[in-house]
Scaffold this motif. Structure first.
Motif, PDB file in Angstrom:
ATOM      1  N   VAL A 107     -20.471 -16.425  56.785  1.00 42.35           N
ATOM      2  CA  VAL A 107     -21.864 -15.998  56.869  1.00 42.35           C
ATOM      3  C   VAL A 107     -21.934 -14.996  58.014  1.00 42.35           C
ATOM      4  N   LEU A 108     -22.380 -13.794  57.716  1.00 41.94           N
ATOM      5  CA  LEU A 108     -22.373 -12.708  58.692  1.00 41.94           C
ATOM      6  C   LEU A 108     -23.719 -12.592  59.390  1.00 41.94           C
ATOM      7  N   THR A 109     -23.712 -12.031  60.564  1.00 34.87           N
ATOM      8  CA  THR A 109     -24.967 -11.746  61.250  1.00 34.87           C
ATOM      9  C   THR A 109     -25.609 -10.522  60.601  1.00 34.87           C
ATOM     10  N   LEU A 110     -26.911 -10.485  60.641  1.00 37.60           N
ATOM     11  CA  LEU A 110     -27.653  -9.356  60.096  1.00 37.60           C
ATOM     12  C   LEU A 110     -27.212  -8.079  60.798  1.00 37.60           C
ATOM     13  N   GLY A 111     -26.854  -7.062  60.034  1.00 43.70           N
ATOM     14  CA  GLY A 111     -26.434  -5.793  60.607  1.00 43.70           C
ATOM     15  C   GLY A 111     -24.953  -5.682  60.909  1.00 43.70           C
ATOM     16  N   ALA A 112     -24.176  -6.735  60.627  1.00 48.09           N
ATOM     17  CA  ALA A 112     -22.731  -6.657  60.860  1.00 48.09           C
ATOM     18  C   ALA A 112     -22.161  -5.486  60.066  1.00 48.09           C
ATOM     19  N   ARG A 113     -21.233  -4.772  60.671  1.00 48.86           N
ATOM     20  CA  ARG A 113     -20.643  -3.599  60.029  1.00 48.86           C
ATOM     21  C   ARG A 113     -19.535  -4.020  59.067  1.00 48.86           C
ATOM     22  N   LEU A 114     -19.595  -3.481  57.848  1.00 49.14           N
ATOM     23  CA  LEU A 114     -18.614  -3.785  56.814  1.00 49.14           C
ATOM     24  C   LEU A 114     -18.017  -2.499  56.273  1.00 49.14           C
ATOM     25  N   ARG A 115     -16.782  -2.590  55.789  1.00 49.04           N
ATOM     26  CA  ARG A 115     -16.117  -1.474  55.113  1.00 49.04           C
ATOM     27  C   ARG A 115     -15.618  -1.981  53.764  1.00 49.04           C
ATOM     28  N   ILE A 116     -15.968  -1.265  52.707  1.00 53.81           N
ATOM     29  CA  ILE A 116     -15.473  -1.599  51.376  1.00 53.81           C
ATOM     30  C   ILE A 116     -14.036  -1.107  51.286  1.00 53.81           C
ATOM     31  N   THR A 117     -13.137  -2.022  50.896  1.00 52.37           N
ATOM     32  CA  THR A 117     -11.713  -1.703  50.906  1.00 52.37           C
ATOM     33  C   THR A 117     -11.119  -1.555  49.514  1.00 52.37           C
ATOM     34  N   GLY A 118     -11.825  -1.992  48.489  1.00 48.58           N
ATOM     35  CA  GLY A 118     -11.286  -1.902  47.130  1.00 48.58           C
ATOM     36  C   GLY A 118     -12.083  -2.759  46.177  1.00 48.58           C
ATOM     37  N   THR A 119     -11.427  -3.143  45.083  1.00 45.49           N
ATOM     38  CA  THR A 119     -12.084  -3.974  44.081  1.00 45.49           C
ATOM     39  C   THR A 119     -11.180  -5.148  43.723  1.00 45.49           C
ATOM     40  N   ASP A 120     -11.799  -6.185  43.189  1.00 42.31           N
ATOM     41  CA  ASP A 120     -11.088  -7.355  42.691  1.00 42.31           C
ATOM     42  C   ASP A 120     -11.787  -7.777  41.410  1.00 42.31           C
ATOM     43  N   ALA A 121     -11.103  -7.655  40.288  1.00 40.99           N
ATOM     44  CA  ALA A 121     -11.670  -7.998  38.976  1.00 40.99           C
ATOM     45  C   ALA A 121     -12.974  -7.241  38.723  1.00 40.99           C
ATOM     46  N   GLY A 122     -13.055  -5.995  39.187  1.00 41.48           N
ATOM     47  CA  GLY A 122     -14.228  -5.162  38.952  1.00 41.48           C
ATOM     48  C   GLY A 122     -15.319  -5.270  40.003  1.00 41.48           C
ATOM     49  N   ASP A 123     -15.192  -6.183  40.941  1.00 41.26           N
ATOM     50  CA  ASP A 123     -16.195  -6.363  41.992  1.00 41.26           C
ATOM     51  C   ASP A 123     -15.721  -5.700  43.275  1.00 41.26           C
ATOM     52  N   LEU A 124     -16.659  -5.114  44.023  1.00 40.25           N
ATOM     53  CA  LEU A 124     -16.325  -4.499  45.310  1.00 40.25           C
ATOM     54  C   LEU A 124     -15.909  -5.581  46.302  1.00 40.25           C
ATOM     55  N   VAL A 125     -14.924  -5.264  47.151  1.00 33.84           N
ATOM     56  CA  VAL A 125     -14.451  -6.176  48.196  1.00 33.84           C
ATOM     57  C   VAL A 125     -14.623  -5.461  49.537  1.00 33.84           C
ATOM     58  N   ALA A 126     -15.170  -6.184  50.528  1.00 33.62           N
ATOM     59  CA  ALA A 126     -15.403  -5.594  51.840  1.00 33.62           C
ATOM     60  C   ALA A 126     -14.859  -6.507  52.927  1.00 33.62           C
ATOM     61  N   GLU A 127     -14.554  -5.903  54.056  1.00 31.23           N
ATOM     62  CA  GLU A 127     -14.144  -6.669  55.226  1.00 31.23           C
ATOM     63  C   GLU A 127     -14.970  -6.232  56.423  1.00 31.23           C
ATOM     64  N   VAL A 128     -15.081  -7.124  57.385  1.00 32.23           N
ATOM     65  CA  VAL A 128     -15.842  -6.862  58.599  1.00 32.23           C
ATOM     66  C   VAL A 128     -15.074  -5.857  59.444  1.00 32.23           C
ATOM     67  N   GLN A 129     -15.766  -4.844  59.944  1.00 28.72           N
ATOM     68  CA  GLN A 129     -15.146  -3.877  60.847  1.00 28.72           C
ATOM     69  C   GLN A 129     -15.107  -4.474  62.235  1.00 28.72           C
ATOM     70  N   ARG A 130     -14.016  -4.349  62.896  1.00 29.82           N
ATOM     71  CA  ARG A 130     -13.881  -4.909  64.250  1.00 29.82           C
ATOM     72  C   ARG A 130     -14.006  -3.811  65.276  1.00 29.82           C
TER      73      ARG A 130
END
Length: 130
Positions: A107-130
């Motif tokens: 569960v992320l804090t509101l406004g946490a920065r994310l970067r979309i890194t690719g897809t998995d089974a057609g869905d976008l996948v993102a990770e938290v930027q550090r």
């Protein structure tokens, strides 16, 4: 004849093709459209008009970074997905809000920065930027 429904049959049974509403990710960008009249961004490709004002649209590429608008961890199986897995809505920096699967369930804090890194089974996948 059956009872009338609002559902349309898909192309597999002779009906109209049903569009896949999931955004596409290509070469580090989210693909979609932007209205030429009101500039409204939409993360769907191939839609014929603006969902906001019904004006004409043009193809657009949106950055793959943004801020978390909301997130959750799903703890029940959904389709092929096994728990736990994270979901988040991301407001892209120059575009629309999109739903992504999180690389790590949290569960992320509101406004946490994310970067979309690719897809998995057609869905976008993102990770938290550090």
């Amino acid at each position: 004849m059956g009872r009338p429904t609002k559902r349309r049959p898909g192309a597999a049974v002779g009906g109209l093709p049903v569009a896949d509403p999931r955004p596409l990710f290509d070469d580090g960008a989210v693909l979609g459209v932007r209205c030429t009249a009101c500039r409204y961004p939409a993360a769907q490709s191939g839609i014929p008009w603006c969902p906001s004002c019904y004006g004409p649209v043009e193809a657009a590429r949106f950055t793959a970074t943004g801020a978390a608008w909301s997130s959750t961890v799903v703890r029940i199986p959904v389709g092929e997905r096994r728990p736990p897995f994270g979901l988040a809505y991301v407001d892209l920096d120059d575009g629309p809000r999109v739903l992504v699967h999180l690389a790590e369930p949290a569960v992320l804090t509101l406004g946490a920065r994310l970067r979309i890194t690719g897809t998995d089974a057609g869905d976008l996948v993102a990770e938290v930027q550090r």
